[in-house]
Design a protein around this motif. Structure first.
Motif, PDB file in Angstrom:
ATOM      1  N   LYS A  53       2.988  -2.139  -2.346  1.00  0.00           N
ATOM      2  CA  LYS A  53       3.471  -3.489  -2.645  1.00  0.00           C
ATOM      3  C   LYS A  53       3.348  -3.786  -4.131  1.00  0.00           C
ATOM      4  N   THR A  66      12.856  -5.996  -0.986  1.00  0.00           N
ATOM      5  CA  THR A  66      11.508  -5.576  -1.355  1.00  0.00           C
ATOM      6  C   THR A  66      10.662  -5.200  -0.142  1.00  0.00           C
ATOM      7  N   GLU A 103       8.796  -1.738  -0.101  1.00  0.00           N
ATOM      8  CA  GLU A 103       7.341  -1.664   0.028  1.00  0.00           C
ATOM      9  C   GLU A 103       6.954  -0.706   1.141  1.00  0.00           C
TER      10      GLU A 103
END
Length: 559
Positions: free
Chosen positions: A346, A364, A368
């Motif tokens: 992350k 994202t 991640e």
């Protein structure tokens, strides 16, 4: 043949080479797999890459110029390219044909304005090194210059005649090839190739100005003035011009001469670790880095008998291609290193976003997940370890995350081209020094130091702001008393003609500030009361909407 005619022939030859191999790559890697013939591409891939490497090597040696630099870059990518390809290109470091001495001699005398015998006690006609931009000759300074600078032995770099025109032609060809590649959707969605070529062009044009290189050498030396691990040659400014550069002779053991390094009692693995650490310092501490650390520009210098200091030093030469890291990018790159060392998927995605590597449309959450899986399986592995991993495992990983990998919203922001080049050359050289080199052994302790530095810096900043706040509070009673005294005595000077309007604005702002405080108090109080008495809790939270409405919709400007 006139220069213009030679330039057009060179330009067409580069384009023909690029077009031919782009078509071959498209045929095998894109067209055949669409018809279920990916096996043909896989079986022939190694032979095709070797053939491409041999042909590019022949082209680079024949043409010189920026083609040599491209080949040098590829020859050091031991970490990602198979050894058959890097082996084919590695001799480009020493294979650049030399310019006849008569031509070099004439250019040097024209630049310096005096015969060489008047400024050099001796001048070796055989070049010690021949590069794509110029070539270097050993010489000895005349007595007057020797007394001024404190040393005798020097290396004189002299540009190849006509190199300026050659660089312009090569850049024109690269611009055209970039436009071709921009027609490929997967490329133009991720990188602005024309912008990267222009960035490379600016760097290349600076590289053919030896006055610029001399200034870079002195700046680099200042960065490492207190670091005994690094040595930089001194510049003889009296014998330096735009096309002639005279430097202290610091030639020693070439960094890729592993046997020579061992014979001097030095560990190649230690050299790899120090080299990586010094390059990280350039990027993250000095923000000024050597962007062309190929083997021809690096030496390992053993300590002279009877001298003090470390057993050996890492010696850098050739400062024509240097890069700078803007503060914002440097902070983002520090976050990338810290996230990589801590295997924080992350944090890595967040740092990549801050560095400008991710497009705004990046998913994202999926990224991640991918980065977390990468760290979980491959984090901490060195290049040698990765080569021993079963290829089927890489294939299974790619299949599992194929959708994300194919649509990965990466882009290459400005200022990244030289950073990538420097990091790539560094990783390749470290692998050649130590086949078992693990980049994590360098990154992890360095990331810990960066983290300690950032923590210390943050604490120092908080402390400074606290001291400033205490100072303001301590002096506030005196300042208020002074203002009130002036009001009482009638000595308060007012120079604004719109005092009433200003006070009205201040009054409105103060009212909305009070409403905001009431809103927060009611909301927090209602939320805490809700657990014991839901009814009263809801009343307070709903009642908080009234002052909130005043904050949002209250009249902002007096009419």
């Amino acid at each position: 043949m006139p220069d213009a005619t030679r330039g057009r022939a060179r330009y067409r030859r580069i384009l023909r080479f690029a077009a031919r191999h782009l078509i071959v790559t498209w045929w095998y890697e894109l067209f055949l797999p669409r018809f279920g013939m990916s096996g043909i591409a896989e079986r022939t891939r190694e032979a095709r890459m070797q053939r491409l490497a041999r042909r590019f090597r022949a082209l680079a040696v024949d043409l010189g110029g920026l083609m040599i630099k491209l080949g040098q870059f590829l020859s050091t990518r031991l970490d990602v390219l198979p050894p058959e390809i890097t082996k084919e290109l590695e001799d480009l470091q020493d294979e650049v044909p030399a310019v006849p001495f008569d031509e070099i001699h004439a250019l040097a005398e024209d630049e310096l304005g005096v015969p060489l015998r008047h400024v050099y006690a001796s001048f070796d006609e055989e070049p010690v090194a021949s590069a794509s931009i110029g070539q270097a000759h050993r010489a000895r300074l005349a007595a007057t210059d020797k007394d001024a600078v404190g040393f005798t032995d020097v290396v004189v770099k002299i540009q190849r005649p006509g190199i300026g025109h050659i660089v312009e032609v090569d850049l024109s060809a690269l611009r055209r090839i970039a436009m071709w590649l921009m027609r490929i959707r997967i490329i133009h969605q991720r990188v602005d190739l024309p912008a990267l070529v222009e960035e490379f062009a600016a760097t290349s044009l600076e590289e053919i100005d030896y006055l610029h290189e001399a200034a870079n050498a002195e700046r680099f030396a200042e960065s490492f003035a207190d670091d005994a691990r690094v040595r930089v040659p001194a510049v003889v400014w009296e014998r330096t011009t735009r096309r002639v550069l005279t430097l202290e002779d610091v030639t020693a053991i070439k960094i890729t001469d592993v046997e020579g390094i061992r014979a001097a009692g030095i560990s190649p693995a230690e050299v790899a670790n120090v080299f990586a650490d010094v390059m990280l310092d350039q990027l993250f501490r000095h923000s000024f880095f050597h962007a062309d650390p190929h083997p021809g520009n690096l030496f390992v210098t053993p300590r002279a008998p009877g001298a003090e200091g470390p057993e050996w030093t890492l010696t850098f030469v050739d400062f024509g291609m240097m890069g700078e890291v803007p503060d914002r990018l440097r902070h983002a790159l520090r976050a990338v290193v810290i996230a990589a060392a801590s295997r924080d998927g992350k944090g890595m995605v967040r740092a990549m976003h801050d560095a400008g590597v991710l497009l705004p449309s990046a998913d994202t959450v999926e990224l991640e997940r991918v980065m977390t899986q990468v760290f979980s399986r491959f984090g901490g592995m060195g290049f040698a370890d990765l080569r021993r991993v079963d290829p089927r495992e890489f294939r299974d990983f790619a299949l599992e995350f194929s959708d994300v990998m194919v649509t990965m919203p990466f882009q290459l922001p400005e200022n990244f081209l030289l950073i990538i080049r420097a990091v790539s050359l560094t990783s390749g050289l470290c692998s050649s020094l130590d086949p078992a080199y693990n980049i994590w052994d360098s990154v992890e302790p360095y990331a810990q130091r960066l983290l300690r530095d950032e923590t210390t810096s943050m604490a120092r900043e908080v402390g400074r702001e606290a001291v400033e706040a205490v100072g303001v509070i301590r002096h506030m009673p005196k300042r208020l008393d002074a203002v009130l005294h002036k009001v009482e005595t009638g000595n308060l000077a007012v120079t604004t003609p719109r005092l009433e309007e200003t006070f009205s604005k201040l009054e409105l702002t103060a009212r909305r500030l009070v409403s905001a405080l009431i809103f927060c108090a009611l909301l927090v109080g209602g939320a805490r009361l809700h657990a014991d008495d839901p009814g009263q809790g809801w009343v307070l939270m709903i009642g908080s909407l009234i002052p909130l409405g005043h904050v949002i919709f209250g009249r902002r400007n007096p009419r």
